[in-house]
Scaffold this active site. Structure first.
Site, short mmCIF file in Angstrom:
data_model
loop_
_atom_site.label_atom_id
_atom_site.label_comp_id
_atom_site.label_asym_id
_atom_site.label_seq_id
_atom_site.Cartn_x
_atom_site.Cartn_y
_atom_site.Cartn_z
N CYS A 265 -10.61 -4.78 5.29
CA CYS A 265 -11.81 -5.17 5.33
C CYS A 265 -12.55 -4.10 4.35
CB CYS A 265 -12.65 -5.05 6.53
SG CYS A 265 -11.78 -6.14 8.01
N CYS B 75 0.96 6.89 3.97
CA CYS B 75 1.75 6.46 5.07
C CYS B 75 2.65 5.18 4.05
CB CYS B 75 0.78 5.64 5.83
SG CYS B 75 1.59 4.50 7.00
N GLY C 198 -11.99 -8.91 1.72
CA GLY C 198 -11.91 -9.77 2.81
C GLY C 198 -13.04 -10.88 2.52
N TYR D 109 -1.63 -2.70 -3.94
CA TYR D 109 -2.42 -4.20 -3.65
C TYR D 109 -3.84 -4.25 -3.29
CZ TYR D 109 -3.41 -8.89 -2.10
OH TYR D 109 -4.05 -10.26 -1.92
N ASN E 189 -13.50 -0.68 9.07
CA ASN E 189 -12.29 -1.19 8.30
C ASN E 189 -11.23 -0.50 8.70
OD1 ASN E 189 -11.06 -0.21 4.94
ND2 ASN E 189 -10.39 -1.83 6.13
N CYS F 217 5.52 0.72 6.08
CA CYS F 217 6.17 -0.68 5.73
C CYS F 217 7.26 -0.88 5.15
CB CYS F 217 4.81 -1.70 5.28
SG CYS F 217 4.14 -0.86 3.87
N ASP G 135 5.68 -8.70 -9.93
CA ASP G 135 4.54 -8.81 -9.05
C ASP G 135 4.59 -7.57 -8.30
OD1 ASP G 135 2.48 -9.66 -7.89
OD2 ASP G 135 3.28 -11.38 -6.62
N ASP G 136 3.54 -7.26 -7.52
CA ASP G 136 3.36 -5.97 -6.81
C ASP G 136 4.13 -5.92 -5.36
OD1 ASP G 136 1.35 -6.57 -4.39
OD2 ASP G 136 0.73 -7.76 -6.08
N CYS H 270 2.82 -3.45 9.93
CA CYS H 270 1.56 -2.29 9.68
C CYS H 270 0.73 -2.45 11.02
CB CYS H 270 0.91 -2.45 8.35
SG CYS H 270 -0.72 -1.42 8.56
N SER I 232 -2.13 -10.00 -9.18
CA SER I 232 -1.50 -8.96 -8.86
C SER I 232 -0.74 -8.17 -9.40
CB SER I 232 -1.26 -9.23 -7.20
OG SER I 232 -0.32 -10.16 -7.28
P1 AMP Z 1 4.05 -14.27 -0.42
O1 AMP Z 1 3.73 -15.46 -1.14
O2 AMP Z 1 4.01 -14.35 1.26
O3 AMP Z 1 5.46 -13.46 -0.70
O4 AMP Z 1 3.08 -13.06 -0.53
C1 AMP Z 1 3.02 -12.14 -1.64
C2 AMP Z 1 1.94 -12.24 -2.50
O5 AMP Z 1 0.72 -11.71 -1.83
C3 AMP Z 1 2.03 -11.24 -3.83
O6 AMP Z 1 1.28 -11.88 -4.95
C4 AMP Z 1 0.97 -10.09 -3.37
O7 AMP Z 1 0.22 -9.58 -4.39
C5 AMP Z 1 0.20 -10.91 -2.34
N1 AMP Z 1 -0.01 -9.96 -1.17
C6 AMP Z 1 0.70 -8.70 -0.92
N2 AMP Z 1 0.12 -8.07 0.51
C7 AMP Z 1 -0.80 -8.76 0.77
C8 AMP Z 1 -1.72 -8.89 1.80
N3 AMP Z 1 -1.79 -7.97 2.61
N4 AMP Z 1 -2.61 -9.89 1.96
C9 AMP Z 1 -2.76 -11.02 1.07
N5 AMP Z 1 -1.94 -11.20 -0.01
C10 AMP Z 1 -1.13 -9.87 -0.09
#
Ligand code: AMP
Length: 478
Positions: A13, A450, A41, A261, A119, A453, A364-365, A401, A302
């Site tokens: 948040c 931290c 959010g 992220y 938050n 995860c 990707d991140d 987390c 991202s």
């Molecule tokens: P997924 O498609 O489930 O593998 O989610 C990975 C994608 O979601 C990546 O492009 C990340 O940048 C993004 N991501 C990572 N952490 C979060 C988060 N907590 N909430 C929403 N998107 C996320």
């Protein structure tokens, strides 16, 4: 039943607070501050304001479901006036999104009124809730924030001022929190003693501002003064700023996912610029995980900065391979798989002439369930890419987390039940590699982190949470 898509994990948040001692209206500043925190959010948002010169307890507020620009139309904003106020943007929690969980939470109690925006996630909410219920509290929501507000209200009965009540409450709550609180004459900010969640202080003319991220200060033309210290309670009144550091401790643990992220690219948190951290992550990834290719690209948005860092360090040219339509708005609440696919295609398309016949490194991140990356690889290959090598600028995401990321159960974290080779096959990549755990720290210099995860080392005792570890973690939002 919820679809897999509804279970997408959510962002942290965002909170914002501002006080103008000259009596000038702050509502539009809160609006713009919240707009700039919208990435944290999109489920619901709210604003609470009061006049410090007016009668105590006159807190005016509005909350709604949706984006800030959807909830706060001109006719609503024109009803909100005050020189002290706070705002909140929130992600959804358990199942259906409900307005009653939207913040700020405004509480009228025996000693006055307060508005609170939070938050983060507490890990001992249930214990505190039971304690309060034993003395007659009736809860209207399932949020941590209501528990915090009630606890403050209870402590206020036996204290001389609201800061003391907040200090007593902060001694009891365990977990992650960045709080902004408006009491009729004061703006108060609180940050958890580990510094898990961010909070910073800024100034614009005579106004002082508290915000989750520095980008919200820039959005209203305010200057950044400093980060709120872990464990600090900062109070802003007409007579100035006071700081209480009684909760200060030597051990800190800032959430690494803010840098990976959550936070916006133009923010600086605890002295670390987000853009620099992500460029650095990409460069570290290139050094440890090289592969021959014609171009490097990033998952929009991202993965873009880390892809740029990868390109700079490897000498392989960076290219945009996707066009992102920024005008389509939110597409994430889609009832059927078919509509969801339309949503993705409407939002993203491949630049075919860039990718045809090319060996591509796609950065990707993070990978959570693997859905995003698998879709994008498929799109690149359909457009004629020769090969797609995936590089992820964080380590495999393995553990839940408890501090504010609405992480799905371990079962939904693809890396917790599959090897890297298996994931590579499942997402249709030609090769896959992640950042090494040891390289993660280099993103943020010597900032204490931290990174539970990734490494399962939690900065506080989470045994009360781990009993439920294999359940859907949404039930862990106490
Ligand atoms: P997924 O498609 O489930 O593998 O989610 C990975 C994608 O979601 C990546 O492009 C990340 O940048 C993004 N991501 C990572 N952490 C979060 C988060 N907590 N909430 C929403 N998107 C996320």
């Amino acid at each position: 039943m919820e679809s897999e898509y509804d279970l997408k994990i959510k962002e942290a948040c965002g909170v914002f607070g501002i006080f103008n001692p000259n009596g000038e209206d702050v509502t539009s500043s809160i609006y713009y501050g919240l707009c700039s925190l919208q990435h944290r959010g999109q489920e619901s948002c709210g604003i609470a304001v009061c006049n410090t010169g007016g009668p105590k307890g006159n807190m005016n507020f509005h909350k709604g479901m949706g984006l800030v620009s959807e909830v706060f139309k001109e006719e609503i904003l024109s009803t909100l006036h005050g020189n002290l106020g706070i705002g909140h943007v929130r992600y959804s929690t358990t199942g259906a999104a409900v307005l009653s969980n939207a913040q700020p939470l405004v509480l009228n109690y025996i000693k006055g009124t307060l508005a609170l925006a939070h938050n983060g996630n507490l890990i001992n909410t249930q214990e505190l809730r039971s304690e309060l219920e034993r003395v007659g509290a009736i809860f209207h929501t399932t949020t941590d924030s209501e528990v915090i507000a009630y606890y403050i209200a209870r402590e206020r009965v036996n204290t001389n001022n609201v800061e003391e009540a907040i200090l007593r409450t902060a001694r009891k709550i365990r977990g992650a929190y960045g709080l902004v609180i408006a009491s009729p004459r004061k703006l108060i900010g609180v940050r958890d003693p580990l510094g898990l969640k961010p909070l910073c202080l800024g100034r614009h003319g005579a106004s002082y501002i508290l915000a989750s991220e520095s980008c919200a200060l820039a959005a209203i033309g305010a200057e950044f003064i400093r980060d709120i210290r872990p464990g600090e309670i900062i109070t802003i009144t007409a007579t100035g700023i006071t700081s209480n550091c009684q909760l200060y401790q030597d051990t800190h643990a800032h959430c690494i996912f803010e840098y990976i992220y959550f936070a916006r690219l133009d923010s600086t948190l605890d002295g670390i610029n987000i853009y620099d951290a992500r460029i650095h992550a990409g460069a570290a990834l290139a050094a440890a995980n090289p592969v021959e290719a014609d171009l490097v690209t990033g998952v929009p948005d991202s993965g873009i900065p880390a892809a740029k860092g990868y390109s700079e360090a490897s000498g392989i040219p960076f290219a945009l391979t996707f066009y992102k339509n920024s005008y389509v708005g939110r597409t994430f609440i889609k009832p059927t798989q078919k509509e969801r696919e339309f949503g993705v295609r409407m939002k993203l398309s491949v630049l075919e002439s860039v990718v045809r016949g090319k060996r591509i490194i796609l950065v990707d991140d993070s990978i959570v369930r693997g859905t995003t990356i698998a879709n994008l690889i498929c799109m690149l290959k359909n457009a004629g890419a020769k090969s797609v090598h995936v590089r992820i600028s964080s380590p495999p995401f393995l553990y839940p987390c408890y501090f504010g990321t609405d992480i799905p159960s371990n079962k939904q974290l693809i890396a917790s039940s599959h090897t890297v080779d298996e994931i590579c096959t499942m997402i249709g990549a030609d090769s896959l590699d992640y950042m090494k755990l040891e390289a993660l720290q280099s993103m943020v210099g010597d900032l204490p982190l931290c990174k539970a995860c990734f490494d399962n080392h939690y900065p506080m005792d989470i045994s009360s949470c781990t009993e439920n570890k294999n359940n859907d973690s949404r039930s862990l939002r106490l």
